[in-house]
Design a protein around this motif. Sequence first.
Motif, short mmCIF file in Angstrom:
data_model
loop_
_atom_site.label_atom_id
_atom_site.label_comp_id
_atom_site.label_asym_id
_atom_site.label_seq_id
_atom_site.Cartn_x
_atom_site.Cartn_y
_atom_site.Cartn_z
N VAL A 323 66.01 -5.92 -58.36
CA VAL A 323 65.35 -5.31 -59.52
C VAL A 323 64.38 -6.29 -60.16
CG1 VAL A 323 65.74 -4.50 -61.87
CG2 VAL A 323 67.12 -3.61 -60.01
N PHE A 324 64.86 -7.50 -60.44
CA PHE A 324 63.99 -8.46 -61.11
C PHE A 324 62.90 -8.96 -60.16
CE2 PHE A 324 67.75 -8.67 -63.87
CZ PHE A 324 67.13 -8.46 -65.09
N GLY A 325 63.24 -9.07 -58.86
CA GLY A 325 62.21 -9.44 -57.90
C GLY A 325 61.14 -8.39 -57.80
N ARG A 326 61.55 -7.12 -57.78
CA ARG A 326 60.57 -6.04 -57.70
C ARG A 326 59.71 -6.00 -58.96
NH1 ARG A 326 61.79 0.25 -58.53
NH2 ARG A 326 59.77 1.11 -57.94
N LEU A 332 53.02 -8.92 -61.25
CA LEU A 332 52.06 -9.89 -60.75
C LEU A 332 50.98 -9.23 -59.90
CD1 LEU A 332 51.34 -12.91 -60.46
CD2 LEU A 332 52.78 -12.96 -58.42
N LEU A 333 51.39 -8.42 -58.94
CA LEU A 333 50.44 -7.86 -57.99
C LEU A 333 49.67 -6.68 -58.55
CD1 LEU A 333 52.53 -8.09 -54.69
CD2 LEU A 333 50.87 -9.70 -55.64
N SER A 334 50.30 -5.89 -59.43
CA SER A 334 49.54 -4.79 -60.04
C SER A 334 48.46 -5.33 -60.97
CB SER A 334 50.47 -3.85 -60.79
OG SER A 334 51.17 -4.53 -61.81
N ALA A 335 48.77 -6.46 -61.63
CA ALA A 335 47.73 -7.09 -62.47
C ALA A 335 46.58 -7.57 -61.60
CB ALA A 335 48.34 -8.24 -63.26
N SER A 604 62.56 -0.39 -47.33
CA SER A 604 64.01 -0.24 -47.13
C SER A 604 64.79 -0.80 -48.31
CB SER A 604 64.44 -0.93 -45.83
OG SER A 604 63.76 -0.39 -44.72
N LEU A 605 64.35 -1.94 -48.82
CA LEU A 605 65.05 -2.56 -49.94
C LEU A 605 64.83 -1.82 -51.24
CD1 LEU A 605 64.39 -6.37 -49.29
CD2 LEU A 605 66.58 -5.18 -49.13
N ALA A 610 68.01 -0.51 -53.03
CA ALA A 610 68.05 -0.77 -54.47
C ALA A 610 68.47 0.46 -55.27
CB ALA A 610 66.70 -1.30 -54.95
N PRO A 611 67.90 1.65 -55.02
CA PRO A 611 68.37 2.81 -55.79
C PRO A 611 69.83 3.13 -55.55
CG PRO A 611 66.25 3.27 -54.74
CD PRO A 611 66.74 1.98 -54.17
#
Length: 715
Positions: A323-326, A332-335, A604-605, A610-611
């Motif tokens: 969760v925190f990695g996502r 970061l990447l959306s910015a 997959s993750l 994750a969900p």
Amino acid sequence: MTPRTARRALPRRRRLPLRPVLAFLFLLATLAMLMLRGYVHNEILADHRVRPEAPGGHVPAKVTGGGPVIDTRGGRTDSLRVPKHRVVLTFDDGPDPTWTPQVLDALKRNHARATFFVTGTMTSRYPELVRRMVAEGHEVGLHTFNHPDLSYQSQRRVDWELSQGQLALAGAAGIRSSLFRPPYSSFASAMDDRSWPVARYVGGRGYLIVLNDRDSEDWRRPGVEEIIRRATPEKGRGAVVLMHDSGGDRSQTVQAIDTLLPRLQAEGYRFQTLTQALDAPSADTPVTGAGLWTGKAWIALVGAADGITTGLVVGLAVIGVLVFGRFGLMLLLSAAHARRTRRRDFRWGPEPVTEPATVLVPAYNEAKCIENTVRSLVGGEHPVEVIVVDDGSCDGTARIVEGLALPGVRVVRQHNAGKPAALNRGLANASHDLIVMMDGDTVFEPSTVRELVQPFADPRVGAVAGNAKVGNKDTLIGAWQHIEYVMGFNLDRRMYDVLRCMPTIPGAVGAFRRTALERVGGMSDDTLAEDTDITMALHRDGWRVVYAEKARAWTEAPESVRQLWSQRYRWSYGTMQAIWKHRRAMLERGPSGRFGRIGLPLVSLFMVLAPLLAPLIDLFLVYGLVFGPTGKTIASWFAVLAVQAVCAAYAFALDRERLAPLISLPLQQLLYRQLMYVVLLQSWITALTGGRLRWQKLRRKGGVSAPVPAEGALR
């Protein structure tokens, strides 16, 4: 009427769907195991209050002035003392996995026997230590199950504490004990009008009450010499000595044993079990038959609960990292994506794309929506050919489109064959090389097609994902899906765009290069997620798939729990099918293998694993509220919610959306996420059992329209 006709005439009995029942039973069993573990580990029923002293006028003088062993069995009232030069070392609150083995080792080194008063909770958790006590000749007594102060409890609760303690003993070592020490007990002289009725009642149940006449107070950790001084009998007298092998650091206790025993043995003392010191029959008797197997079943259940809980804790750690990695990756990447695509000099190619496109609209019983859909396309800013593929509708969908008589709009009819077949039929009738696909319940903004085709100025781009938005977000379920679309889908797409491994072109708004579609064989019906399937196939063929955030489309989201369940069940199961179908991408090399090395593991993750694990956050919230620590549990949950709120607010800001719907975010996390979890669990069960899932048509109301862009909106 023939027998066959008669059978047909009989009403069909509704069968309970097996997979939802299995999912529910799995959740129920998991929750039960977690509650059992919490009950055994956290002493939920324990009452740690220690009663104030009460008057002792009704306690017999022979009890308050007698020895540490009280016998009220069979209506008698006797007080017993340990004979001279005999010491009964007693250890309370265990067994403990750290200190009990060290205590047992010290006793073995010094050739001594002792009596252990164990709690049922610790016995259930560490049965092997109780078996070792019995095997090495020690005696085991009860110290209740949850360690409450029995002076505050009803007779029913006292009975329960005794029976549960005996159950744990039977399962751990196959014995039953007739020795009992009340928690928070002291010397016989301290017996008062609150503790005496409990002692008398327990004695009446066949137990010998064991107090003490030397309290080492080792729980205070006063030092080895002080423990020895307090535990040493006076002038050769016998004694029942109270020590502890659990409840904290017992290193001083272990050291005191190794010093005290040789010293007193040299003075002629013998260290025996209580019944040995009293020259009585052993208090520990074997259990056989149903009682033994019931105890073994209890110990097995506790062990299973511990194992499952350990697995859940590992899962919680995994979901925390995911969760925190996502969230970190998304932020970061959306910015980075927003900075790149919103630069004034950003261009997909040297010249804007102006060539016309073919818009394919697969429609099955879309009479309520199709007019809004088609009119939104004709009134757009980009030249289009619109092909509505009527997939065997029986509500007049095709006639409605034909009755509009709009320029550039054609209707192609076919027998009902499913969405992939309808799209392939439309592709075969398309006149242009740029293909836009949308759902029959979706409405485009005037600029949507133009923004959607601009990335094709880059010849490496094979497909473009648009920005799908919820049009009916005025209901609670709609608002939850609106948050999910803006945060979970579009923020994800920005991240995947930067990583160049976009997993899905949304069926509501996507564009394709015709050449790319033909190279991978068109739309496939191998999975229920044809949009994810085709996207993965394009990646494997070497095409780039990008995200056009300004290509907005407004779709009608499900408005009932049942419809939402049906849609998400199909999505999650279809995604699993697509991942499995394209699993070999992980072994492919070269540019086409980038999706397999990065995209497929991330999908997959983040979309499957994750969900599935995410509800552990809420599960442990309930666990912490019930068993504690309550404050830290609530703080941790709100910390996770705060992180989600920050990400959601950032996603809404990127999409120029109002923040008001985020008020329902806490409720979404408590309710909506659990629904999605059960849906995903059901999808897993379907996949593992080899089940087939059919397409299901969602009921539409046709009330979605493209909003008029507000001043300052994205252009």
